[in-house]
Design an enzyme around this catalytic site. Sequence first.
Site, mmCIF file in Angstrom:
data_model
loop_
_atom_site.group_PDB
_atom_site.id
_atom_site.type_symbol
_atom_site.label_atom_id
_atom_site.label_comp_id
_atom_site.label_asym_id
_atom_site.label_seq_id
_atom_site.Cartn_x
_atom_site.Cartn_y
_atom_site.Cartn_z
ATOM 1 N N ASP A 18 16.313 22.665 19.493
ATOM 2 C CA ASP A 18 15.456 22.173 18.416
ATOM 3 C C ASP A 18 16.391 21.308 17.554
ATOM 4 O OD1 ASP A 18 12.565 22.661 17.283
ATOM 5 O OD2 ASP A 18 13.843 22.725 15.526
ATOM 6 N N LYS A 30 11.043 31.535 17.727
ATOM 7 C CA LYS A 30 11.937 30.496 17.199
ATOM 8 C C LYS A 30 13.179 31.194 16.684
ATOM 9 C CE LYS A 30 11.699 26.007 16.745
ATOM 10 N NZ LYS A 30 10.841 25.089 17.520
#
Length: 447
Positions: A164, A124
């Site tokens: 995201d 991430k």
Amino acid sequence: MKTNDIMARLRAKYPGESEYLQAVQEVLESIEEVYNQHPEFEKAKIVERMVEPDRIFSFRVTWVDDKGEVQTNTGYRVQFNSAIGPYKGGLRFHRAVTPSMLKFLGFEQTFKNALTTLPMGGAKGGSDFDPKGKTDEEIMRFCQAFMWELWQCIGPDQDVPAGDVGVGGREIGYLYGMYKKLARQYNTGVLTGKGATWGGSILRPEATGFGALYFTQDLLHHAGKDIKGCKVALSGFGNVAWGASTKALELGAKVVAISGPDGVCEIPDGITPEMIDYMLVMRASNRDRVEDMATRFPGKARFTPGKKAWSVPCDIALPCAFQNELSEDDAKELKANGCWCCCEVSNMGCQPGAIHFFQHNGILFAPGKAVNAGGVATSGLEMTQNAEHISWSGKEVDEKLHFIMDNIHAQCVKFGTQPDGSVDYVKGANIAGFMKVAQAMLEQGIV
Ligand code: GLU
């Protein structure tokens, strides 16, 4: 392995990293029993290794705003685990981004990606850059400056970022444009969520929401229920909420609430396709206000400031926005208003107290890492298309996505079915994801 001992060590080592500690605790509690039946895991210290990211890159991102002022943000990439494939996971641009948040997301991503059955490790990244109120030109300059630092850390077989919160198709476009310039290669497999004319997969934008609804449908069927006619309350109005609303409508459900940081829009007659389209306009405006829906559709959407979607009576709650957005009190309010199912679409959208309440009060609950895995799964399908230099039709992608979601549901049932026949989806998803990653780590030796 004792969850309490490991958590005590991690708390001492990473004080204040609350989201990361919360995510690790949930997984360890779920897997402890199974783990302890495998002495080979203990010997290889699988858990101790799995809870630490492989590495974290942190970098300064400096850019110039429209007034000519110099702005500085911090960028990160957390490469968490590469046991089953190249690092894979989105980028989050949000003012609240911290290493703790990205560590929790990278950790979750590792198990989620394993559940898809595609060969993707977990990662991430993101920045504390706040897209709210920024112009398109500012977004572009920030994305370019961010990629300037990131580009050498990523690659189609190394690490593949995607979108995201705060990063959608527009941002991926700017990021890719700069990557291409720096790397001097048309390396489409380096990012997913690209535009359909330049290497993106058809249906990737819809995939998280569509996948979530396929999973919800499976869960309801398993419990002998049907989604047709159900009232759905969901939070957010971004890409995920948009895809979820589209599919909910298609399956015959009625979306009666959407929400934003400013409050909730109640839609008593159910959201319409026109309103769903308008979510995209709201997202692109960078205003971050759900009230705009009520202004655009007076009489159809009723705005209440300061309230959450969970205050609106519904059958099914779908958190689609941010971690910890649904508290125990919200869970109680949902139940009091007749809600009987909650499928977490956001990553760790429900607080532990809310999950505990759902599970002990007969409310069907499934966690984000299973429910929202359709997004990254379709990113995996995009990587395959890029590697083969081909493009599948929407029908082909949708069939594959549906198959993957059915399979994830089946894995949850396999590993989460309790002696009384009910399914603990948290346990099921965590054990299924963990076993795959742990086995791969074991086979690859102590690295
Ligand atoms: N950010 C999404 C997730 O949480 C998608 C990641 C990806 O497509 O790589 O799974």
